[in-house]
Structure formats: structure tokens, C-alpha cells
Scaffold this active site. Structure first.
Site, PDB file in Angstrom:
ATOM      1  N   GLY A  39     -12.508  -2.237 -10.107  1.00  0.00           N
ATOM      2  CA  GLY A  39     -13.164  -3.501 -10.420  1.00  0.00           C
ATOM      3  C   GLY A  39     -13.487  -3.629 -11.900  1.00  0.00           C
ATOM      4  O   GLY A  39     -13.218  -2.720 -12.692  1.00  0.00           O
ATOM      5  N   GLY A  83      -9.552  -3.329 -13.111  1.00  0.00           N
ATOM      6  CA  GLY A  83     -10.574  -4.308 -13.441  1.00  0.00           C
ATOM      7  C   GLY A  83     -10.068  -5.656 -13.903  1.00  0.00           C
ATOM      8  O   GLY A  83     -10.862  -6.480 -14.342  1.00  0.00           O
ATOM      9  N   LYS A  96       0.824  -1.204   0.000  1.00  0.00           N
ATOM     10  CA  LYS A  96       0.000   0.000   0.000  1.00  0.00           C
ATOM     11  C   LYS A  96       0.856   1.250   0.000  1.00  0.00           C
ATOM     12  O   LYS A  96       1.933   1.301   0.574  1.00  0.00           O
ATOM     13  CB  LYS A  96      -0.889  -0.012   1.255  1.00  0.00           C
ATOM     14  CG  LYS A  96      -1.846   1.167   1.323  1.00  0.00           C
ATOM     15  CD  LYS A  96      -3.037   0.899   2.222  1.00  0.00           C
ATOM     16  CE  LYS A  96      -4.019   2.064   2.137  1.00  0.00           C
ATOM     17  NZ  LYS A  96      -4.522   2.262   0.766  1.00  0.00           N
ATOM     18  N   ASN A 128       2.429   7.382  -6.619  1.00  0.00           N
ATOM     19  CA  ASN A 128       0.974   7.462  -6.711  1.00  0.00           C
ATOM     20  C   ASN A 128       0.628   8.927  -6.951  1.00  0.00           C
ATOM     21  O   ASN A 128       0.617   9.741  -6.039  1.00  0.00           O
ATOM     22  CB  ASN A 128       0.364   6.934  -5.416  1.00  0.00           C
ATOM     23  CG  ASN A 128      -1.151   7.026  -5.409  1.00  0.00           C
ATOM     24  OD1 ASN A 128      -1.749   7.571  -6.332  1.00  0.00           O
ATOM     25  ND2 ASN A 128      -1.761   6.499  -4.371  1.00  0.00           N
ATOM     26  N   THR A 132      -8.030   4.348  -9.682  1.00  0.00           N
ATOM     27  CA  THR A 132      -9.509   4.330  -9.648  1.00  0.00           C
ATOM     28  C   THR A 132     -10.084   5.575 -10.326  1.00  0.00           C
ATOM     29  O   THR A 132      -9.423   6.604 -10.415  1.00  0.00           O
ATOM     30  CB  THR A 132      -9.997   4.292  -8.196  1.00  0.00           C
ATOM     31  OG1 THR A 132      -9.383   5.370  -7.486  1.00  0.00           O
ATOM     32  CG2 THR A 132      -9.623   2.984  -7.518  1.00  0.00           C
ATOM     33  N   CYS A 178      -4.292   9.567  -6.562  1.00  0.00           N
ATOM     34  CA  CYS A 178      -5.258   9.052  -5.598  1.00  0.00           C
ATOM     35  C   CYS A 178      -6.436  10.014  -5.479  1.00  0.00           C
ATOM     36  O   CYS A 178      -6.257  11.184  -5.147  1.00  0.00           O
ATOM     37  CB  CYS A 178      -4.615   8.891  -4.230  1.00  0.00           C
ATOM     38  SG  CYS A 178      -5.780   8.271  -3.006  1.00  0.00           S
ATOM     39  N   GLY A 192      -5.931  -5.675  -8.649  1.00  0.00           N
ATOM     40  CA  GLY A 192      -6.401  -4.902  -7.506  1.00  0.00           C
ATOM     41  C   GLY A 192      -7.594  -5.560  -6.857  1.00  0.00           C
ATOM     42  O   GLY A 192      -7.495  -6.653  -6.298  1.00  0.00           O
ATOM     43  N   SER A 193      -8.752  -4.933  -6.978  1.00  0.00           N
ATOM     44  CA  SER A 193      -9.951  -5.407  -6.278  1.00  0.00           C
ATOM     45  C   SER A 193     -10.301  -6.853  -6.580  1.00  0.00           C
ATOM     46  O   SER A 193     -10.932  -7.510  -5.755  1.00  0.00           O
ATOM     47  CB  SER A 193     -11.173  -4.556  -6.621  1.00  0.00           C
ATOM     48  OG  SER A 193     -10.830  -3.315  -7.141  1.00  0.00           O
TER      49      SER A 193
HETATM   50  C1  LIG Z   1      -9.333  -0.562  -1.280  1.00  0.00           C
HETATM   51  C2  LIG Z   1      -8.397   0.050  -2.253  1.00  0.00           C
HETATM   52  C3  LIG Z   1      -7.270   0.748  -1.817  1.00  0.00           C
HETATM   53  C4  LIG Z   1      -6.402   1.329  -2.713  1.00  0.00           C
HETATM   54  N1  LIG Z   1      -5.280   1.971  -2.264  1.00  0.00           N
HETATM   55  C5  LIG Z   1      -4.372   2.453  -3.159  1.00  0.00           C
HETATM   56  C6  LIG Z   1      -3.160   3.031  -2.735  1.00  0.00           C
HETATM   57  O1  LIG Z   1      -2.864   3.084  -1.548  1.00  0.00           O
HETATM   58  N2  LIG Z   1      -2.312   3.521  -3.680  1.00  0.00           N
HETATM   59  C7  LIG Z   1      -2.595   3.460  -5.010  1.00  0.00           C
HETATM   60  O2  LIG Z   1      -1.789   3.884  -5.828  1.00  0.00           O
HETATM   61  N3  LIG Z   1      -3.730   2.891  -5.445  1.00  0.00           N
HETATM   62  C8  LIG Z   1      -4.627   2.394  -4.554  1.00  0.00           C
HETATM   63  N4  LIG Z   1      -5.780   1.798  -5.007  1.00  0.00           N
HETATM   64  C9  LIG Z   1      -6.018   1.714  -6.448  1.00  0.00           C
HETATM   65  C10 LIG Z   1      -5.556   0.375  -7.001  1.00  0.00           C
HETATM   66  O3  LIG Z   1      -4.180   0.203  -6.838  1.00  0.00           O
HETATM   67  C11 LIG Z   1      -5.918   0.263  -8.482  1.00  0.00           C
HETATM   68  O4  LIG Z   1      -5.252   1.290  -9.195  1.00  0.00           O
HETATM   69  C12 LIG Z   1      -7.409   0.415  -8.724  1.00  0.00           C
HETATM   70  O5  LIG Z   1      -8.127  -0.242  -7.714  1.00  0.00           O
HETATM   71  C13 LIG Z   1      -7.848  -0.136 -10.081  1.00  0.00           C
HETATM   72  O6  LIG Z   1      -7.544  -1.494 -10.192  1.00  0.00           O
HETATM   73  P1  LIG Z   1      -8.614  -2.663  -9.886  1.00  0.00           P
HETATM   74  O7  LIG Z   1      -9.820  -2.361 -10.690  1.00  0.00           O
HETATM   75  O8  LIG Z   1      -7.908  -3.904 -10.311  1.00  0.00           O
HETATM   76  O9  LIG Z   1      -8.896  -2.633  -8.433  1.00  0.00           O
HETATM   77  C14 LIG Z   1      -6.651   1.218  -4.101  1.00  0.00           C
HETATM   78  C15 LIG Z   1      -7.775   0.517  -4.545  1.00  0.00           C
HETATM   79  C16 LIG Z   1      -8.638  -0.079  -3.656  1.00  0.00           C
HETATM   80  C17 LIG Z   1      -9.829  -0.834  -4.184  1.00  0.00           C
END
Ligand SMILES: Cc1cc2nc3c(=O)[nH]c(=O)nc-3n(C[C@H](O)[C@H](O)[C@H](O)COP(=O)(O)O)c2cc1C
Ligand SMILES: Cc1cc2nc3c(=O)[nH]c(=O)nc-3n(C[C@H](O)[C@H](O)[C@H](O)COP(=O)(O)OP(=O)(O)OC[C@H]3O[C@@H](n4cnc5c(N)ncnc54)[C@H](O)[C@@H]3O)c2cc1C
Ligand SMILES: Cc1cc2nc3c(=O)[nH]c(=O)nc-3n(C[C@H](O)[C@H](O)[C@H](O)COP(=O)(O)OP(=O)(O)OC[C@H]3O[C@@H](n4cnc5c(N)ncnc54)[C@H](O)[C@@H]3O)c2cc1C
Ligand SMILES: Cc1cc2nc3c(=O)[nH]c(=O)nc-3n(C[C@H](O)[C@H](O)[C@H](O)COP(=O)(O)O)c2cc1C
Ligand code: FES
Ligand code: FES
Lengths: 222, 315, 315, 222
Positions: free
Chosen positions: C233, C260, C67, C147, C212, C150, C281-282
């Protein structure tokens, strides 16, 4: 789009095909299609779209469709007790055929739209031959097409007064030919312009409204 | 120009559920948008309801909005034009349409007794003002939506929207040409707030938020791109809600919410976030819009509120 | 700086399915990223894999990425921090983390024998260079992901990303402080291409696309906002694929795809669109990442290709 | 997260509750939870997340959970033959209690985590009383809590050596109290920080790792 919830009355396997039957009041033309999805899909938006299927048959208030499982949508539909169905849509085969013997041909196992067509032709006493391109697992479908011949290619069809085809491919020049196409659909009722089929004269027609049955010569890729 | 006595923000006392109606009483679905009374807050999203669909859902929509029209006919993009995605779909229709002249000849097919909005797109500010001028003259057209955000036209709306300065330029030209008819600016999610502010400055009567999101579908089996196009459907609802919510804080003109609306609860969510009316797009392909209206009416009945009470009430 | 002999674009002849391997042979999952060999192209997305999750999926990931860490500890945002959406979820964690010093003390928990990447965020270019300087000194850290995107921190990464000039400034400062360690810039979907170009100019070794999407969840029953946060997602996959695809055409540095990814086919789609590696990720919350790798291996077996053959092959 | 596909062995209604049972090898602490989703959900990402449920009981290789249908996820789970389940997670009730009689209290029908706890206390001979706040439709659950009293509020608990609570709410000052909380979860294993619970000393703990059972005095909102 308006969907009607119905219970699947029976379900039968014919090789790789499945026949689903459900109650349906109303009429239909051969070559028309319905949109179907699993009733459970209503509370889930993944998969999002309903799936189009040719009307296979309609008799005594029972509609049947013939489906092959391809992906998630068809798998869900094949195993659902309750499904949601649209009314039949689109333009089917036109019955205004020249006098003489006609050929019904299905490419790559796409036999579904020919079933009701052949029954209607039979009722009207039109002489016809049926040629089906089938994979081995599809051969059991012959039960529903008595007298049909399984072929690799369709040979010389030039003796026929007309050809009714299902599935894309070259058609004999000079013979009137109607062909049912399959294009991915979203709305199924002419709204989205997603099911575009290229026209010989340029531009596109919608498979769901101007088709799915077209005069072969109208299309660009036949 | 058009600031309805809108947005009856709920006062705290009202939020708790006051103004309960006697059980069984009908619900009040009316909203006012740019001086027009809509008998329901639902409007079809441009490009998703052909005339058959509009006719089949008579009574559901408070206004009608056909597919975007351009100055000249457009044949649209070659197939494939569609892909399905998790809880959504991608389209790349490419604004297939018969051109404004043919379109106007067939306009009566869209007359279902509710206000008729027309969506227009062009490649230059001049195109937009030409189209608005043409529509200004026609009494059947009650409002004009400028599609400034179509992701499927290479040189086109999208680029206007990307730069607030050009949004302002196009909207100003359109408003001038529209001769007093309300002009709505339909914007992309990207830069929605700045775009909405620019549209407001230029005299837009309302903004529509959002259009599809730029998206791609890859066919892994064939190892090629299936489609570049716009993502719509429930998948994008949270993004659209965010755009509506932020724009509500940034502009004073009404907002038409659009993007992923598929249930009556979704309609409520968009209105609570700040929408005065809500457009139904792809959901119309998979559900009967009458069901969506029925669910929304049920929501109003349960909460005892009128539709217009919801507008912006979550702020 | 880091241009691996990457992107073995498939020559037309190869596309058709040449290079078929003898059935049953193992598949080659290796990719090279910024001079590091990853034994699979899968990497956890920042913030979605705690140390327990990383340990439980040993063997799956080609690199590990915990994280995001900030200079000082952060308590994060008040609950609710989550909402579920169609085919996705919204989070608003607010970068809860113990701060870089505590984090470094516990870093060994993330050592599973594969390269360790660390994600950092700050509020100023100075923060980023401070963090990179701190990590530069530690041999366990093999690469640093900035990052820059965010959506859950009010003053923070998001704004750097919104303006390419500041992306460039932050990345340049970070690269200088990182003392030769590869620096990855993680960007939002909005402005991804311009951001990627800016990052490349400033010396980034790679870009991660996408974070996201800004999103909102409304609670219709309570008539209030539930959550402003970031959407992730399967719902966002088509948007992420588009960003990867466009960036592949615009920059020469490798791309880590993210957004996703939930199946083996999704991994292939991202690589075909141009990703050298793919972040999970998710989807890790709802599936076992080992299954995703198994599906991806199955895809390679069927196509007879090595993982690296896929990179950009859909262009 | 690793899920295991299991078949629901039995399904029983107790008023508005349903008990689902499935085979499970392994141990569990009272107060731990599992993540569950319908197996069909695996091919659909809507709904996206699995749902957390307290372990209701575990005996002879059979796990049971007690669920109430709230929305889509629970509806799907309640009607599925096959479900996917995670291993038990989180920190349950700690058995290190002071000598004396203890009280088990469930607020607003959240009885599930108390069942295994009360059985374990019984096995260890710890004297206890059970107080349940129930809606009318929940009263049939008393079958599984013999001797439990249905109450509107919990009155004066100050005579007890310890209180084991399920569901948030004020606790008597000065008595050791452990409380099981329910926070929405995504990962259920400490990765996402989504299940934050505010702590009395500031900051947040994760319900899925540091909880779901907390010392009541550690929490900010008790
Ligand atoms: C619960 C949660 C916490 C996240 N925390 C971070 C973070 O600390 N730093 C970051 O760069 N991205 C963070 N993200 C974004 C993810 O790294 C990723 O870019 C985003 O969820 C899209 O990918 P996914 O659809 O596979 O989840 C977070 C996402 C989720 C769902
Ligand atoms: C007018 C028409 C009539 C049809 N009649 C029949 C029939 O009688 N029997 C039958 O078995 N099939 C028929 N099909 C094809 C059937 O609709 C598809 O097989 C089905 O949509 C695939 O859905 P899926 O979820 O199983 O596959 P997916 O997982 O969605 O995809 C599997 C494959 O099917 C293709 N596909 C996806 N959606 C569609 C769609 N809407 N239309 C066409 N192809 C699609 C995809 O590109 C992919 O190659 C017809 C299609 C049309 C347009
Ligand atoms: C540690 C823990 C133990 C639990 N034990 C039980 C139990 O033993 N029996 C039982 O019936 N329920 C239990 N719950 C609650 C159960 O998880 C929710 O009722 C369920 O997730 C709702 O899902 P849904 O799809 O039916 O509802 P949704 O349609 O998703 O939402 C309905 C309502 O449930 C809330 N909700 C949604 N997801 C969650 C979630 N993950 N956690 C909590 N609330 C949520 C929503 O905010 C909404 O108010 C527990 C929750 C937690 C966190
Ligand atoms: C098939 C299709 C065609 C569309 N055509 C147009 C169009 O012509 N003009 C326009 O402004 N928007 C068009 N859109 C975008 C929709 O109006 C709407 O903004 C978008 O789909 C998001 O809403 P939804 O999620 O409810 O579909 C189209 C969308 C779809 C799915
Ligand atoms: S499927 Fe929408 S127009 Fe044919
Ligand atoms: S649910 Fe993810 S940390 Fe608790």
C-alpha cells in the site's frame, strides 16, 4: 509539538485567499508562524504533517491566518470546523529600524506576514509604503492593505531606510532588509533541522527558529 | 553485559487479565534498561527532539537522547531535506551537528533529571571509539547509542550496518572505549536480526531497532528527484515491529523499539513484540508526547498490568 | 536479452516542456516491455487481481498477471490473513492457489486480449524450472514472473532473494526452461540492487521491484501477534521508488515498478524513477484502476509527454 | 474495486445501531454485503481499506445499512455526508428451503443480514420465527423486527425445517442451516484471498465470494 484544538470562528474569501479566524490568548510578533492541521487529521496520519502559516493578524483574542489552498493539507484545513493549532513560533520582524520611511514588499502574493507588521508600524507611527506582487485573483486582498500598491516589480527601493520583505528574491544592496522565507517544515520548533536555509557565510539556519524572518544579507540566495 | 531481570514474560495464567489493580490506582510505568531505571519506557528518537522539545515534554521521557553527534561539525545536506509521504515523511538532514566538542559544551540544556543518552556516528570504527572515549569521561552521559544506520550520509553508518562483520567491529571498539558505559547499537531494518546478533556478540548492552528506511521522493511536476532519504512515521511501524519481534527471538540483550510510534497503543505493541523501551521520533512533530504517554497509561490501567509486564508478552 | 530501445531519457531541452501536443489530442500510453507492446504501462500486481477484477478493469491494463502459482496446490495460511496499517495493509495469504495444472485449465478467464504474464513460485531452483518448462509450452503465456520474494512462505521465495547467488541460480534455471519466453524476476526491497544485478547476469528480461515488506501486526488488546506478513500500500511507496531508482542505475534491463502505486501521479513517479511499467496492487482494493489510468493520462496531457518519455527521466 | 459516490439521505439511531440510507439502483440478495468508506477517505490513505456491511434493506431505490461504530472506519462513515459504496457483493442466503417453519437467529447483535431476509420470506409467505441475541443497547432494533424474540441462547431449534443464522456459533445437527459470517476483508471481490474461512473438508473459502453466507455444515468451525 503541542497542539490546541480550536473552533474556526469565521471564514472569509478574499479572491483566492481565505481568512480563517480562531480564538487565541497570548501575544505574537509580526512574521511569526503557527502550525495548523484539520482536527480530523488527528485520527488519520495521511497527511502526516501540520502546515505552517504566517500569523495574519491578532486582535482582541482572535487570531487570523490567510491561506491559499495548494494541496491536500490546505484543502482539509480550509474546510474544517475544528482545527488544531500550535502557539506562534519563530523569529519575526525585528522592530529596530533606522529612522526614515520604510518599504513593505510581498513577492508572489505572499502578503500574509505583512499585515500584522503594517498594523504595528502604523501604531508606532513609522512611515511606510506597501508594494504587493499579486496575481489577478489575489487583488481583493487590498481591502486589508489600504494604500498598498500592486506592482510587477519593486523598482528602485534605494530611497527607503529599510525594507521588510516577504518571499525570496534579490534585495537592494546597502539597505537594511529583513525577509520572511517559506521552507517546508516538519517539527516547526527546531528539532528536526528539516527547514534549512543556506547562509551567506556557509552552513544552514533553521527557518522555524532562527527565522522565518532573516536579515537578507545573512542568506546565501538573496 | 546488561541483562536486566527483564522480560517478565506473562505466564499463560497472567495473560487472561489477572493482577488487576484496584480501579483508580496509578500505573507503574517503570522499566529497567541496562541497569538504569527509566520512570517511563519512552525515549526520544535521536534527531527528532531538540532541547526545546525535550524541555517542553518534561516528565514524559524516561531518558533523553539528543541528535547524533560526529567527531567534527557537519553542515548537513542542502535543501530540500523533507518530503511528506502517506502516513510518513522522508528526511535527508545529513547529520547536521556542531561536532562533539561544541555539543558537550551545550549538553546541560538536555538535563531534565532523567538519564541522558548520547547518539554518535562516524565513518570508521576509529571515529566511534574516539567518540565513546570522549563521552566515557563525562559523568552526565549515562549510555551511548551508536548510530550505525543513517541512510543520509554517503560514507557512513549505513555501510557498517549492511555487513554484520563491521557492526561487530565497530561495536567492539566502541564498547572498549566506553569504559563500562552501556553501548546501544542502533540498526537499520535491513539485516536487523544479523546486526543485532553481531552487536550482542561484540558486547552491546542493547539494540535500537529501527532507523529510517531508505526511501525516495520524486517530484512529478518538475520531473526530478525531490529527495533521497530516510522514511519515518506511522507508515513504517509494521516493519519496525517485525524487526523488534524477530530480534527478541534472536538476542538476549534488551531492545529499544523505534519506528512509527505515534499512539499509546503503539507503545504497547512494541513492548509486547519485545521492546524494553520505545523511542518516539517523527510522531513528536505532530502530537504532544504527553498525550502518547497518557494513552499508554490508559492502556495499562485497562489491562491492569505494569509496563514491564508487557515486554515480549506477545511471544 | 531484452533491451528495448527504451528509456528515451529526456534531453535537457525536452524536460522544460517541449513537445507539447495540441490540446485535446489523445495521449500515447504505449510502452514496450521485453519485446511486447503494452497499450498502457499498468499491470496488475500478482495476487491482487482475481479474474473478476481483471475483467472489470478491461482496457486499463497493458498486460494481465494473475496470482502466483506453485507446482502443487496450496491451501494457504490460517486466518487472520489481513491487518490494516497506516496507509497500508499486511497480508499473509501464504500463496493459496490450486497448483499449476488446475490453474492452466482456468487460464482463459484471464484472457482480455492483452499479453498474459504468469507468476510462479517454488521452493527450489528445480521447482522454478519445472514451472517455466510447463508454461513455455503454452502459447497463451507471454512472459513469466518469478516470485522470488514472498515473505509469507516459510521455506520459499524469500530465501532465494536474500542471497544474490541463489537469485542467479534460480533465474538461470528458469530462463533455460522458459525456452525463449521473457523471464521477470520479482525481488524484495532488501537487497534489491544486488538481486537485480544477479537477475540480469542470469538472463532475466526484466525485474519487478518490489514485493511487500516483511511486517508484523500486534493486537494490543489481546496481547498477541495478529499477523506476520507483508506490508503493501501507499505506506511503502517511498521505499519502492528508492529501489526502482537505484536499480535503474545498476542494471540495463527494464524495471517493473511495484509498491504503493495508488494515483496517476504515483505511476508517473515510478516511471520517472526508472520503471518501464508499473504494477497496481493493493490500491486496486480501494480504488477503481480506471481512475488511476485517467489521472495518469491527465498528467501526460498536462506535460505534453508520451508515457515512454517518462522512463528514467528523473535521473 | 469500483466505488460510487453517494450522499447519505438519512441517518437514524436505534440504540447503539445507526441506520444509513443512500440511493441505489439495482437489485440485491439478502445476506449480500457492500463496501463503504467515507468520501473524505479518498484523499487520505489512512485508514486504507473500505469496510464491509451487510445490506440491511433495499426499498424503492433506497439502500440501508445498519452499522455500529467500532473503530476509526465506522466512526468516519457514521459521520460522513458523502460516502463511497460498492455494488452488493457475495453470495447471500439461498431461498431453496424445505417446506415448514424456519428460524432466523442473530448472534451477538449481528442482526443486519436478517432484515431483508425476513422481509423476503414474509413476501413469499414462509412461516418463520426470529430470535435475536442482543445487548441492552441493541434492543431498540426490535422496531425493525416486529415479533422477534430477544434471547440469551437459542434453545432447541430442532423443530424447524431450516435455520438462517447470522454470526458464528454451533448449530443444531441435522437441520439445514445457512450462516452469514464476518471476516475482515481487503478487496471484497475475490482477488486477495484475505477473507479465508476454514472449510470442514479442509482448505479455505473466501467469505466475499463463496460467502458471506455458507451452509453451516461446510464450515470447519461451526
Ligand atoms: C493480498 C495480497 C496478495 C499478494 N499475493 C502475491 C502473490 O501471490 N505473488 C506475488 O508475487 N506478490 C503478491 N503480493 C504482492 C504484490 O504483488 C505487490 O508486490 C505488493 O503488494 C506491493 O504492491 P502494492 O503496494 O501496490 O500492493 C500480494 C499482495 C497482496 C496485498
Ligand atoms: C513560515 C511559513 C509561513 C507560511 N505562511 C503561509 C501563509 O500565510 N499562507 C499560505 O497560504 N501559505 C503559507 N505558507 C505555505 C503553506 O505552508 C503551504 O502552502 C502548505 O504547507 C501547503 O500544504 P498543502 O498540503 O496544501 O500542499 P501539499 O499538497 O503538501 O504541497 C503543495 C505544495 O506546497 C509545498 N509545501 C508542502 N508543505 C509545505 C510546507 N510545510 N511549507 C511550505 N511549502 C510546503 C509543496 O512542496 C508543494 O509544492 C507558509 C509556509 C511557511 C514555511
Ligand atoms: C460480510 C460482512 C458484513 C458485515 N456487516 C456489518 C453490518 O451490517 N453492520 C456492522 O456494524 N458491521 C458489519 N460488519 C463488521 C464491520 O465491517 C466492522 O465492524 C468494521 O469493518 C470495523 O471497522 P472500524 O474501522 O470501525 O474498526 P477497526 O478500528 O478497523 O477495528 C475494530 C474491530 O473491527 C475489526 N475489523 C476491522 N476491519 C474489519 C472488517 N473489514 N471486517 C470485519 N471486522 C473488521 C477489527 O479486527 C477490530 O476488532 C460486517 C463485516 C463483514 C465482513
Ligand atoms: C528529521 C529526522 C532526523 C533524524 N536524525 C537522526 C539522527 O541524527 N540520528 C539517528 O540515529 N536517527 C535519526 N533519525 C531517525 C530517528 O531517530 C528514528 O530512528 C526514525 O525516524 C524512525 O522513528 P519514527 O518513525 O518514530 O520517526 C532522524 C529522523 C528524523 C525524522
Ligand atoms: S521544521 Fe524542524 S527544525 Fe525547523
Ligand atoms: S476480501 Fe479479498 S478475497 Fe475476499
Amino acid at each position: 509539538m503541542r497542539f490546541h484544538r480550536v473552533r474556526v470562528e469565521s471564514r472569509e474569501r478574499l479572491g483566492s485567499y481565505r481568512v480563517l479566524r480562531y480564538p487565541w490568548e497570548g501575544d505574537v510578533e509580526p512574521g511569526q508562524f503557527v502550525l495548523i492541521r484539520a482536527a480530523s487529521q488527528r485520527t488519520s496520519f495521511d497527511p502526516f504533517l501540520a502546515r505552517p502559516f504566517s500569523v495574519y493578524d491578532l486582535r482582541g483574542g482572535v487570531m487570523s491566518v490567510l491561506l491559499e489552498v495548494r494541496g491536500r493539507g490546505t484543502r482539509l484545513i480550509a474546510s474544517s470546523e475544528e482545527i488544531e493549532v500550535s502557539a506562534p513560533h519563530g523569529r519575526g520582524y525585528r522592530p529596530d529600524v533606522p529612522a526614515g520611511r520604510v518599504a513593505l514588499i510581498a513577492r508572489e502574493g505572499k502578503v500574509a506576514p505583512l499585515r500584522l507588521l503594517y498594523r504595528r508600524l502604523q501604531e508606532r507611527g513609522v512611515d511606510h509604503d506597501i508594494f504587493l506582487q499579486l496575481a489577478a485573483a489575489q487583488v481583493p486582498i487590498l481591502r486589508d492593505f489600504p494604500g498598498a500598491r500592486v506592482v510587477d516589480d519593486f523598482g528602485d527601493l534605494s530611497g527607503y531606510a529599510a525594507v521588510y520583505a516577504s518571499g525570496p528574491g534579490a534585495v537592494p544592496p546597502g539597505i537594511p532588509c529583513q525577509v520572511a522565507v517559506e521552507e517546508m517544515m516538519a517539527c516547526g520548533e527546531g528539532s528536526c533541522y528539516g527547514c534549512a536555509v543556506p547562509l551567506a557565510g556557509g552552513g544552514y539556519a533553521r527557518a522555524c527558529v532562527e527565522g522565518p524572518v532573516f536579515e537578507a544579507r545573512e542568506l546565501a540566495w538573496i | 553485559m546488561c541483562r536486566p531481570a527483564r522480560r517478565g514474560r506473562l505466564r499463560p495464567g497472567v495473560r487472561g487479565g489477572a493482577r488487576l489493580r484496584s480501579a483508580g490506582a496509578g500505573v507503574d510505568l517503570n522499566v529497567e534498561l541496562c541497569g538504569l531505571r527509566l520512570h517511563t519506557p519512552l525515549v526520544p528518537a535521536a534527531g527528532t527532539h531538540g532541547k526545546e522539545a525535550v524541555q517542553a515534554s518534561e516528565g514524559v521521557y524516561g531518558a533523553v537522547l539528543p541528535k547524533t553527534v560526529t567527531p567534527q561539525p557537519r553542515t548537513g545536506n542542502p535543501p530540500p531535506r523533507l518530503a511528506e509521504t502517506p502516513a510518513g515523511m522522508i528526511n535527508s538532514i545529513g547529520l547536521q551537528n556542531p561536532g562533539v566538542e561544541r555539543f558537550m559544551e551545550e549538553l546541560d540544556a538536555f538535563d531534565t533529571g532523567v538519564p541522558l543518552f548520547v547518539s554518535v556516528a562516524g565513518e570508521t570504527a576509529g571515529d566511534y571509539s574516539l567518540l565513546c572515549g570522549r563521552l566515557a569521561a563525562d559523568d552526565r552521559v549515562r549510555a551511548i547509542e551508536l548510530n550505525l544506520s543513517c541512510p543520509n550520509v554517503e560514507r557512513g553508518g549505513l555501510y557498517f550496518c549492511a555487513v554484520p562483520a563491521s557492526v561487530e567491529e565497530v561495536v567492539a571498539a566502541a564498547v572498549e572505549a566506553a569504559g563500562g558505559k552501556p553501548v546501544l547499537a542502533k540498526l537499520a531494518s535491513e539485516g536487523a536480526v544479523e546486526g543485532a546478533q553481531a552487536a550482542e556478540r561484540a558486547g552491546a548492552a542493547a539494540v535500537t531497532l529501527i532507523n529510517t528506511l531508505p526511501a525516495l521522493a520524486v517530484d512529478a511536476r518538475r520531473r526530478e528527484v525531490r529527495l533521497r532519504g530516510g522514511l519515518s512515521g506511522p507508515a513504517i511501524k509494521p516493519v519496525a515491529l517485525r524487526a523488534v519481534y524477530e530480534a527478541f527471538r534472536a538476542v538476549g540483550i534488551p531492545i529499544l523499539g523505534c519506528g512509527g510510534v505515534a499512539t499509546g497503543t503503539d507503545v504497547a505493541e512494541f513492548m509486547l513484540a519485545g521492546a524494553t523501551a520505545v523511542q518516539i521520533g517523527s510522531a513528536g512533530f505532530v502530537r504532544d508526547p504527553r498525550e502518547i504517554l497518557r494513552e499508554f497509561s490508559g492502556y495499562l490501567r485497562e489491562t491492569g498490568l505494569d509496563a514491564r509486564d508487557l515486554i515480549g508478552a506477545a511471544h
